[in-house]
Scaffold this active site. Structure first.
Site, PDB file in Angstrom:
ATOM      1  N   ASN A   1       0.823  -1.337   0.142  1.00 25.45           N
ATOM      2  CA  ASN A   1      -0.174  -0.113   0.036  1.00 25.45           C
ATOM      3  C   ASN A   1       0.973   1.117   0.041  1.00 25.45           C
ATOM      4  O   ASN A   1       1.505   1.582   0.865  1.00 25.45           O
ATOM      5  CB  ASN A   1      -0.779   0.090   1.022  1.00 25.45           C
ATOM      6  CG  ASN A   1      -1.723   1.020   1.403  1.00 25.45           C
ATOM      7  OD1 ASN A   1      -1.694   2.072   0.421  1.00 25.45           O
ATOM      8  ND2 ASN A   1      -2.517   1.206   2.524  1.00 25.45           N
TER       9      ASN A   1
ATOM     10  N   LYS B   1       0.011   4.279  -0.247  1.00 17.85           N
ATOM     11  CA  LYS B   1      -0.581   5.501   0.343  1.00 17.85           C
ATOM     12  C   LYS B   1      -0.445   6.558  -0.708  1.00 17.85           C
ATOM     13  O   LYS B   1      -0.311   6.594  -1.892  1.00 17.85           O
ATOM     14  CB  LYS B   1      -0.016   5.577   1.654  1.00 17.85           C
ATOM     15  CG  LYS B   1      -0.278   4.364   2.667  1.00 17.85           C
ATOM     16  CD  LYS B   1      -0.152   4.486   4.180  1.00 17.85           C
ATOM     17  CE  LYS B   1      -0.305   3.100   4.802  1.00 17.85           C
ATOM     18  NZ  LYS B   1      -0.053   3.259   5.997  1.00 17.85           N
TER      19      LYS B   1
ATOM     20  N   GLU C   1      -5.343  -4.480  10.778  1.00 17.51           N
ATOM     21  CA  GLU C   1      -4.152  -3.468  11.050  1.00 17.51           C
ATOM     22  C   GLU C   1      -4.377  -2.721  12.308  1.00 17.51           C
ATOM     23  O   GLU C   1      -5.252  -1.766  12.138  1.00 17.51           O
ATOM     24  CB  GLU C   1      -4.070  -2.588   9.781  1.00 17.51           C
ATOM     25  CG  GLU C   1      -3.953  -3.149   8.179  1.00 17.51           C
ATOM     26  CD  GLU C   1      -3.338  -2.360   7.417  1.00 17.51           C
ATOM     27  OE1 GLU C   1      -2.319  -2.383   7.006  1.00 17.51           O
ATOM     28  OE2 GLU C   1      -3.964  -1.463   7.033  1.00 17.51           O
TER      29      GLU C   1
HETATM   30  P1  13P Z   1       2.965   0.672   7.863  1.00 26.02           P
HETATM   31  O1  13P Z   1       3.499  -0.790   7.116  1.00 26.02           O
HETATM   32  O2  13P Z   1       3.861   1.727   7.280  1.00 26.02           O
HETATM   33  O3  13P Z   1       3.070   0.562   8.887  1.00 26.02           O
HETATM   34  O4  13P Z   1       1.554   0.650   7.270  1.00 26.02           O
HETATM   35  C1  13P Z   1       0.935  -0.392   7.133  1.00 26.02           C
HETATM   36  C2  13P Z   1      -0.737   0.000   6.582  1.00 26.02           C
HETATM   37  O5  13P Z   1      -1.209   1.005   6.868  1.00 26.02           O
HETATM   38  C3  13P Z   1      -0.836  -0.524   5.224  1.00 26.02           C
HETATM   39  O6  13P Z   1      -1.788  -0.636   4.759  1.00 26.02           O
END
Ligand code: 13P
Length: 239
Positions: A5, A7, A160
């Site tokens: 992801n 983001k 998560e």
């Molecule tokens: P991190 O791996 O940066 O902690 O993020 C996890 C996440 O939100 C994946 O959707």
């Protein structure tokens, strides 16, 4: 399944370069890799992934049909852009845009209707965990979806914990096990794919993947570095 992801990260050229690097990660055919770039780079990344087994995903969509919804993207558009996955209900969207599972039911339904895979995210906050309400919170996020009467075959769930996202502190294997077992029991599908997400890194991956309750990972920060992402994939294959 190991899903990246990205983001709200990467320029167009960074997205293309990163996708090329991910495409060249060698893994067993049974290990499914997916990448979820920002929507605006889906087309560029789709071109890079043509002919490769790497899955492409959106980070969000809405459940509405085509129409007057400024700034929104629906499940059919995701499908048309070449996606196979759609992340829904990420905690960052629940927190920032007040998304709730009730609101997300039409999105899950429409992703399933297109034949794509919703990656449905749930997870408790630190306050909920500290007050002993972690399971209650996670079950509460799942229930409205389970009560909606959809055929959820194909749905992937990503556990998560909010406090583990981007903090460098992933949940303990015991906590992950308890939660994944609870999730499978609630959805009443022993074979459901339940991914873990929250500070999965080359360092933490081996421990996280040591549990048979974990079907893979949803990776944020570490997925922006192809070498780290490849190391996480390798850790999966070693377990
Ligand atoms: P991190 O791996 O940066 O902690 O993020 C996890 C996440 O939100 C994946 O959707």
């Amino acid at each position: 399944m190991i899903i990246a992801n990205w983001k709200m990260n990467t320029t167009r050229s960074e997205a293309i370069a990163l996708a090329q690097d991910v495409r060249s990660i060698s893994c067993r055919p049974s290990t499914k890799i997916g990448i979820c770039p920002p929507a605006i780079w889906i087309d560029a990344v789709s071109n890079v992934l043509k002919g490769s087994p790497v899955l492409l995903g959106m980070q969000n969509c809405i459940g509405d049909p085509f129409g007057a919804q400024t700034g929104c993207i629906n499940a059919e558009m995701a499908k048309g852009a070449g996606c196979q996955l759609v992340i829904l209900g990420h905690s960052e969207r629940r927190a920032r845009f007040s998304e709730t599972t009730e609101m997300l039911v039409p999105a899950v339904a429409s992703v399933l209707e297109t034949g794509n895979i919703p990656v449905f995210c749930i997870g408790e906050t630190l306050a909920e965990r500290d007050s002993g309400r972690a399971i209650e919170a996670v079950v509460g996020q799942l229930k409205p979806l389970l009560n909606a009467g959809l055929d959820l075959d194909g749905l992937i769930i990503a556990y998560e914990p909010v406090w583990a996202i981007g903090t460098g502190h992933s949940a303990t294997v015991d906590d992950i096990c308890i939660m994944h077992r609870t999730i499978r029991a609630i959805v009443d599908r022993p074979d459901a794919l339940v991914l873990y997400g929250g500070s999965v890194s080359p360092e933490s991956a081996g421990t996280v993947f040591s549990s048979t309750e974990v079907s893979g990972a949803l990776v944020g920060g570490a997925s922006l570095n192809a070498e780290k992402f490849a190391a996480i994939v390798a850790a999966w294959e070693q377990n």
